[in-house]
Design a protein around this motif. Structure first.
Motif, PDB file in Angstrom:
ATOM      1  N   GLU A   1       0.798  -1.085  -0.014  1.00 50.63           N
ATOM      2  CA  GLU A   1       0.014  -0.083  -0.049  1.00 50.63           C
ATOM      3  C   GLU A   1       0.730   1.237  -0.079  1.00 50.63           C
ATOM      4  OE1 GLU A   1      -0.768  -2.554   2.146  1.00 50.63           O
ATOM      5  OE2 GLU A   1      -2.908  -2.870   1.885  1.00 50.63           O
ATOM      6  N   THR A   2       1.848   1.121   0.769  1.00 48.61           N
ATOM      7  CA  THR A   2       2.930   2.410   0.995  1.00 48.61           C
ATOM      8  C   THR A   2       3.201   2.944  -0.448  1.00 48.61           C
ATOM      9  OG1 THR A   2       3.794   1.490   2.724  1.00 48.61           O
ATOM     10  CG2 THR A   2       5.027   3.484   1.911  1.00 48.61           C
ATOM     11  N   LEU A   3       3.709   2.132  -1.381  1.00 44.61           N
ATOM     12  CA  LEU A   3       4.355   2.191  -2.477  1.00 44.61           C
ATOM     13  C   LEU A   3       3.292   2.774  -3.582  1.00 44.61           C
ATOM     14  CD1 LEU A   3       6.477   2.669  -4.649  1.00 44.61           C
ATOM     15  CD2 LEU A   3       6.630   0.047  -4.994  1.00 44.61           C
ATOM     16  N   VAL A   4       1.974   2.099  -3.666  1.00 43.63           N
ATOM     17  CA  VAL A   4       0.953   2.257  -4.368  1.00 43.63           C
ATOM     18  C   VAL A   4       0.194   3.703  -4.043  1.00 43.63           C
ATOM     19  CG1 VAL A   4      -1.395   1.695  -5.147  1.00 43.63           C
ATOM     20  CG2 VAL A   4       0.452  -0.130  -4.888  1.00 43.63           C
ATOM     21  N   ALA A   5       0.085   4.016  -2.742  1.00 45.08           N
ATOM     22  CA  ALA A   5      -0.547   5.307  -2.473  1.00 45.08           C
ATOM     23  C   ALA A   5       0.412   6.653  -2.574  1.00 45.08           C
ATOM     24  CB  ALA A   5      -0.655   5.346  -0.732  1.00 45.08           C
ATOM     25  N   GLY A   6       1.712   6.001  -2.403  1.00 44.67           N
ATOM     26  CA  GLY A   6       2.780   7.227  -2.909  1.00 44.67           C
ATOM     27  C   GLY A   6       2.814   7.601  -4.396  1.00 44.67           C
ATOM     28  N   LEU A   7       2.722   6.552  -5.234  1.00 39.98           N
ATOM     29  CA  LEU A   7       2.823   6.950  -6.744  1.00 39.98           C
ATOM     30  C   LEU A   7       1.520   7.456  -6.892  1.00 39.98           C
ATOM     31  CD1 LEU A   7       4.259   3.392  -7.864  1.00 39.98           C
ATOM     32  CD2 LEU A   7       5.622   5.679  -7.875  1.00 39.98           C
ATOM     33  N   ILE A   8       0.547   7.193  -6.512  1.00 42.15           N
ATOM     34  CA  ILE A   8      -0.865   7.918  -6.624  1.00 42.15           C
ATOM     35  C   ILE A   8      -0.789   9.163  -6.547  1.00 42.15           C
ATOM     36  CG2 ILE A   8      -3.512   7.985  -6.245  1.00 42.15           C
ATOM     37  CD1 ILE A   8      -3.449   4.948  -6.148  1.00 42.15           C
ATOM     38  N   GLU A   9      -0.332   9.640  -5.294  1.00 47.09           N
ATOM     39  CA  GLU A   9      -0.067  10.973  -4.827  1.00 47.09           C
ATOM     40  C   GLU A   9       0.904  11.733  -5.975  1.00 47.09           C
ATOM     41  OE1 GLU A   9       1.664  12.474  -0.926  1.00 47.09           O
ATOM     42  OE2 GLU A   9       0.139  11.021  -0.381  1.00 47.09           O
ATOM     43  N   LEU A  10       1.699  10.894  -6.288  1.00 47.56           N
ATOM     44  CA  LEU A  10       2.612  11.618  -7.381  1.00 47.56           C
ATOM     45  C   LEU A  10       1.998  11.699  -8.731  1.00 47.56           C
ATOM     46  CD1 LEU A  10       6.034  10.107  -6.394  1.00 47.56           C
ATOM     47  CD2 LEU A  10       5.485  12.669  -6.093  1.00 47.56           C
ATOM     48  N   GLY A  11       0.718  11.536  -8.898  1.00 44.11           N
ATOM     49  CA  GLY A  11       0.024  11.559  -9.968  1.00 44.11           C
ATOM     50  C   GLY A  11      -0.064  10.263 -11.100  1.00 44.11           C
ATOM     51  N   TRP A  12       0.536   9.234 -10.496  1.00 47.01           N
ATOM     52  CA  TRP A  12       0.498   8.078 -11.266  1.00 47.01           C
ATOM     53  C   TRP A  12      -0.693   7.293 -11.305  1.00 47.01           C
ATOM     54  CZ3 TRP A  12       4.307   8.058 -14.957  1.00 47.01           C
ATOM     55  CH2 TRP A  12       5.212   8.909 -14.914  1.00 47.01           C
ATOM     56  N   GLU A  13      -1.072   6.138 -12.370  1.00 49.06           N
ATOM     57  CA  GLU A  13      -1.947   5.380 -12.178  1.00 49.06           C
ATOM     58  C   GLU A  13      -0.897   4.071 -12.139  1.00 49.06           C
ATOM     59  OE1 GLU A  13      -5.169   5.114 -12.606  1.00 49.06           O
ATOM     60  OE2 GLU A  13      -5.341   7.366 -12.973  1.00 49.06           O
ATOM     61  N   VAL A  14      -1.676   3.147 -10.981  1.00 52.43           N
ATOM     62  CA  VAL A  14      -0.749   2.070 -11.018  1.00 52.43           C
ATOM     63  C   VAL A  14      -1.409   0.689 -11.208  1.00 52.43           C
ATOM     64  CG1 VAL A  14       0.806   0.896  -9.056  1.00 52.43           C
ATOM     65  CG2 VAL A  14       0.393   3.223  -8.896  1.00 52.43           C
TER      66      VAL A  14
END
Length: 274
Positions: A139-152
């Motif tokens: 979750e940490t990585l997914v949430a962080g990437l979404i926050e940076l504007g990426w779709e995961v």
């Protein structure tokens, strides 16, 4: 995990230790492989801007899928590749893929996010990241990437399950203080070792790769003697060697006999790695 264990064992031998590897985790394919198959096909057809590998097993899972489809490292052309950890980066290079991003600081999901660029619609034609991972949540990585504007696309590439118990002799040595030290490289290695072999004896030196692993060890009633300064198997081995040298020097200074932890109990005199 086998590669990590072999690398750690080689280093321990260089310090004069006798490593004994006890597998605690077995890797199996995902229960539903369709998601992984779709993602690998998407990798080839230009669906992703990035792919992030957080373990050697994730690299292995993608590599096996590539081989299944008759693909090789050339399929990564035009895709940016991120890797957490020296062993993960090394396994990518062996596959013929040079990572574009490896954390400059802590080798963890948090360390990767610190260096990960935010999505920029001007420079990034695609906003999607492929994250092949274990069935253990990230979750940490997914949430962080979404926050940076990426779709995961967060895809289960493999499952980690508890390994079979080691031979009776090994189990007795673990519980009876026959090993001088036990090295834990993740929380799951702690849980699984206790589950398949029992708790290491209290004379045994317990060494953990990081705070989360140490916390799990303490929750299982273990006294943590050595904590690696960085989440790296090499730093863990170094920290254990330094701990042993300091303990030996203290005994000499006090005029006490220099003994190994295992010599305080009957049993074998070996050093274990889980």
């Amino acid at each position: 995990m086998g590669e990590q264990a072999a690398s750690l064992s080689d280093q321990l031998r260089s310090y004069g230790a006798v490593p004994h590897e006890v597998p605690t985790i077995a890797v199996e394919p995902p229960r539903t492989p369709q998601q992984m198959e779709r993602a690998v096909k998407g990798l080839v057809t230009g669906r992703y801007e990035w792919i992030a590998f957080t373990s050697v097993n994730a690299v292995k899972a993608v590599r096996e899928k590539f081989e299944e489809y008759g693909l090789d490292a050339r399929a990564f052309a035009g895709i940016k590749v991120a890797a957490v950890g020296e062993q993960t980066a090394k396994s990518l290079i062996e596959f013929g893929v040079k990572p574009d991003l490896v954390p400059s600081g802590e080798q963890s999901a948090a360390g990767l996010l610190e260096d990960w660029p935010p999505y920029d619609p001007v420079f990034d034609p695609i906003d999607r990241v492929f994250l092949p991972r274990a069935d253990i949540a990230t979750e940490t990585l997914v949430a962080g990437l979404i926050e940076l504007g990426w779709e995961v696309d967060d895809v289960t590439a493999y499952r980690t399950v508890r390994a079979s118990p080691p031979p009776a002799e090994t189990r007795e040595a673990i519980k009876g203080g026959g090993f001088d030290a036990v090295l834990f490289t993740s929380s799951s290695t702690v849980r699984n070792l206790v589950g398949i072999a029992g708790k290491p004896h209290n004379v045994t030196v317990i060494a953990c790769i990081g705070p989360a692993t140490a916390k799990t060890a303490e929750e299982h009633g273990l006294r943590v003697d050595v904590l690696s300064p960085e989440p790296s198997v090499h730093k863990l081995a170094e920290a254990l060697a330094e701990f042993g040298a300091a303990r030996r020097d203290a005994a000499i200074e006090a005029g006490d006999p220099v003994t190994r932890p295992s010599e305080r109990r009957p049993g074998s005199r070996r050093r274990a790695r889980s």
